[in-house]
Design a protein around this motif. Structure first.
Motif, PDB file in Angstrom:
ATOM      1  N   ALA A   1      11.540 -15.033 -27.765  1.00 56.99           N
ATOM      2  CA  ALA A   1      11.104 -13.448 -26.596  1.00 56.99           C
ATOM      3  C   ALA A   1      12.010 -13.339 -26.313  1.00 56.99           C
ATOM      4  N   GLY A   2      12.598 -14.105 -25.572  1.00 57.94           N
ATOM      5  CA  GLY A   2      14.107 -14.312 -24.794  1.00 57.94           C
ATOM      6  C   GLY A   2      15.033 -14.123 -25.773  1.00 57.94           C
ATOM      7  N   ALA A   3      15.146 -14.342 -27.224  1.00 61.46           N
ATOM      8  CA  ALA A   3      16.491 -14.107 -27.766  1.00 61.46           C
ATOM      9  C   ALA A   3      15.906 -13.300 -28.691  1.00 61.46           C
ATOM     10  N   PHE A   4      14.928 -12.811 -28.948  1.00 58.38           N
ATOM     11  CA  PHE A   4      14.653 -10.804 -29.371  1.00 58.38           C
ATOM     12  C   PHE A   4      14.957 -10.382 -28.106  1.00 58.38           C
ATOM     13  N   LEU A   5      15.136 -10.395 -26.950  1.00 56.96           N
ATOM     14  CA  LEU A   5      15.142  -9.181 -26.265  1.00 56.96           C
ATOM     15  C   LEU A   5      16.708  -9.217 -26.405  1.00 56.96           C
ATOM     16  N   VAL A   6      17.361 -10.786 -26.149  1.00 59.48           N
ATOM     17  CA  VAL A   6      19.265 -10.434 -26.254  1.00 59.48           C
ATOM     18  C   VAL A   6      19.698  -9.509 -27.425  1.00 59.48           C
ATOM     19  N   VAL A   7      19.433 -10.245 -28.690  1.00 56.07           N
ATOM     20  CA  VAL A   7      19.732  -9.394 -29.691  1.00 56.07           C
ATOM     21  C   VAL A   7      19.082  -7.911 -29.566  1.00 56.07           C
ATOM     22  N   ALA A   8      18.246  -7.270 -29.214  1.00 53.92           N
ATOM     23  CA  ALA A   8      17.965  -5.932 -29.019  1.00 53.92           C
ATOM     24  C   ALA A   8      18.425  -5.174 -28.532  1.00 53.92           C
ATOM     25  N   VAL A   9      19.151  -6.296 -27.332  1.00 54.38           N
ATOM     26  CA  VAL A   9      19.792  -5.464 -25.625  1.00 54.38           C
ATOM     27  C   VAL A   9      21.428  -4.968 -25.969  1.00 54.38           C
ATOM     28  N   VAL A  10      21.794  -6.087 -26.821  1.00 54.30           N
ATOM     29  CA  VAL A  10      23.130  -6.018 -27.787  1.00 54.30           C
ATOM     30  C   VAL A  10      23.453  -4.673 -29.045  1.00 54.30           C
ATOM     31  N   MET A  11      22.462  -5.105 -29.703  1.00 52.85           N
ATOM     32  CA  MET A  11      22.169  -4.128 -30.708  1.00 52.85           C
ATOM     33  C   MET A  11      22.212  -2.449 -29.758  1.00 52.85           C
ATOM     34  N   VAL A  12      21.663  -2.385 -28.692  1.00 54.80           N
ATOM     35  CA  VAL A  12      21.154  -0.385 -28.626  1.00 54.80           C
ATOM     36  C   VAL A  12      22.370  -1.126 -27.347  1.00 54.80           C
ATOM     37  N   GLY A  13      23.393  -1.622 -27.201  1.00 52.54           N
ATOM     38  CA  GLY A  13      24.983  -1.759 -26.218  1.00 52.54           C
ATOM     39  C   GLY A  13      26.155  -1.654 -26.958  1.00 52.54           C
ATOM     40  N   LEU A  14      25.856  -1.974 -28.417  1.00 49.73           N
ATOM     41  CA  LEU A  14      26.740  -1.250 -28.709  1.00 49.73           C
ATOM     42  C   LEU A  14      26.833   0.506 -29.414  1.00 49.73           C
ATOM     43  N   PRO A  15      28.256   1.096 -29.607  1.00 49.05           N
ATOM     44  CA  PRO A  15      27.824   1.658 -30.539  1.00 49.05           C
ATOM     45  C   PRO A  15      27.408   2.101 -31.762  1.00 49.05           C
ATOM     46  N   HIS A  16      26.043   2.997 -31.552  1.00 46.83           N
ATOM     47  CA  HIS A  16      25.670   3.060 -32.925  1.00 46.83           C
ATOM     48  C   HIS A  16      24.583   4.126 -33.154  1.00 46.83           C
ATOM     49  N   PRO A  17      24.021   4.519 -34.225  1.00 46.28           N
ATOM     50  CA  PRO A  17      23.681   6.358 -34.839  1.00 46.28           C
ATOM     51  C   PRO A  17      22.430   6.594 -33.851  1.00 46.28           C
ATOM     52  N   GLN A  18      22.407   7.590 -33.126  1.00 48.69           N
ATOM     53  CA  GLN A  18      21.416   8.248 -32.702  1.00 48.69           C
ATOM     54  C   GLN A  18      20.397   8.041 -33.898  1.00 48.69           C
ATOM     55  N   GLY A  19      18.688   8.095 -32.761  1.00 48.68           N
ATOM     56  CA  GLY A  19      18.349   8.220 -34.302  1.00 48.68           C
ATOM     57  C   GLY A  19      16.757   8.803 -33.266  1.00 48.68           C
ATOM     58  N   PRO A  20      15.775   8.782 -34.457  1.00 53.09           N
ATOM     59  CA  PRO A  20      14.772   9.836 -34.403  1.00 53.09           C
ATOM     60  C   PRO A  20      14.308   9.375 -32.081  1.00 53.09           C
ATOM     61  N   ALA A  21      13.635  10.376 -31.567  1.00 52.52           N
ATOM     62  CA  ALA A  21      13.116  10.586 -30.716  1.00 52.52           C
ATOM     63  C   ALA A  21      12.258   9.246 -29.854  1.00 52.52           C
ATOM     64  N   VAL A  22      11.110   9.767 -31.804  1.00 52.70           N
ATOM     65  CA  VAL A  22       9.738   9.258 -31.838  1.00 52.70           C
ATOM     66  C   VAL A  22      10.556   8.029 -31.075  1.00 52.70           C
ATOM     67  N   LEU A  23      10.907   7.393 -32.410  1.00 55.01           N
ATOM     68  CA  LEU A  23      10.544   5.999 -32.577  1.00 55.01           C
ATOM     69  C   LEU A  23      11.910   4.947 -31.015  1.00 55.01           C
ATOM     70  N   GLY A  24      12.570   6.098 -30.936  1.00 55.39           N
ATOM     71  CA  GLY A  24      13.098   5.849 -28.968  1.00 55.39           C
ATOM     72  C   GLY A  24      12.425   5.566 -27.931  1.00 55.39           C
ATOM     73  N   ALA A  25      11.157   6.286 -27.756  1.00 57.40           N
ATOM     74  CA  ALA A  25       9.925   6.184 -26.798  1.00 57.40           C
ATOM     75  C   ALA A  25       9.469   5.456 -28.077  1.00 57.40           C
ATOM     76  N   VAL A  26       8.320   4.865 -28.850  1.00 64.50           N
ATOM     77  CA  VAL A  26       8.016   3.594 -28.779  1.00 64.50           C
ATOM     78  C   VAL A  26       9.042   2.530 -29.197  1.00 64.50           C
ATOM     79  N   ILE A  27      10.003   2.211 -29.100  1.00 65.10           N
ATOM     80  CA  ILE A  27      10.567   0.799 -28.860  1.00 65.10           C
ATOM     81  C   ILE A  27      10.960   0.520 -27.249  1.00 65.10           C
ATOM     82  N   ALA A  28      10.948   2.193 -26.800  1.00 55.67           N
ATOM     83  CA  ALA A  28      11.052   2.161 -25.222  1.00 55.67           C
ATOM     84  C   ALA A  28       9.865   1.279 -24.523  1.00 55.67           C
ATOM     85  N   LEU A  29       8.326   2.297 -25.321  1.00 56.47           N
ATOM     86  CA  LEU A  29       7.715   0.907 -24.600  1.00 56.47           C
ATOM     87  C   LEU A  29       7.381  -0.125 -25.055  1.00 56.47           C
TER      88      LEU A  29
END
Length: 192
Positions: free
Chosen positions: A43-71
């Motif tokens: 779980a910690g590894a998945f969390l770190v990978v996700a934080v690194v992914m969003v910490g790097l420059p990335h394309p903007q996504g749909p707001a609803v998907l951002g909300a689901v990922i935030a949840l």
């Protein structure tokens, strides 16, 4: 901003992979509640990978998907934090857990050898609330609220912190729990 042509494919792939990584983090966080150390590490590894992914420059996504990922980040915070804390405490200390989730300590006076008492009970519930509060405060952009959470926890536990074993466990557990919640809060804040 949405990209045209090949850029839109990259954006869609990024958000699909991010959603899968966060979903994996949620699954392993839930499994870690009963499953032990390996699931907490995953779980910690998945969390770190996700934080690194969003910490790097990335394309903007749909707001609803951002909300689901935030949840999903809030769920990882709530479920995965306790197994992470238990894993670190098991590595850092050799204390036996009591029936109510606290720790068993020997009394300081020599008049009652062999008798133990349980301190820091209810840590699971307190930890879940602490992590949800920390993650949501970071998601909302109000990191000052974390000071209030720490103060409430410290005042509530003050009377139980007389034994050095309790102090050590309290400090280690709180730092791991807050660090876990901060990573989840960063993930949630960056995607939404």
């Amino acid at each position: 901003m949405y990209y045209a042509g090949p850029g839109i494919i990259v954006a869609v792939l990024f958000w699909i992979v991010l959603a899968l990584v966060v979903a994996g983090g949620v699954v392993f966080s839930v499994l870690a509640v009963k499953g032990g150390r390996w699931a907490a590490i995953a779980a910690g590894a998945f969390l770190v990978v996700a934080v690194v992914m969003v910490g790097l420059p990335h394309p903007q996504g749909p707001a609803v998907l951002g909300a689901v990922i935030a949840l999903g980040a809030v769920a990882i915070s709530a479920f995965g934090g306790s197994p992470a804390v238990r894993t670190v405490l098991a590595l850092a200390t050799r204390q036996v857990e009591g029936t109510a989730g606290g720790i068993l300590i020997e009394p300081r006076d020599a008049t009652a050898p062999g008798q133990t008492r349980e301190v820091l009970r209810g840590g699971l519930t307190i930890g879940i609330l602490e992590r949800i509060g920390t993650t949501v405060s970071l998601l909302a952009g109000v990191p000052e609220a974390i000071a209030v959470i720490i103060a409430i926890k410290g005042v509530g536990r003050f009377s139980e912190l007389g034994a050095s074993e309790a102090q050590e466990r309290f400090i280690i557990g709180t730092l791991v729990s807050l660090g876990w919640a901060a990573l989840c809060g960063a993930l949630a804040h960056l995607v939404w």
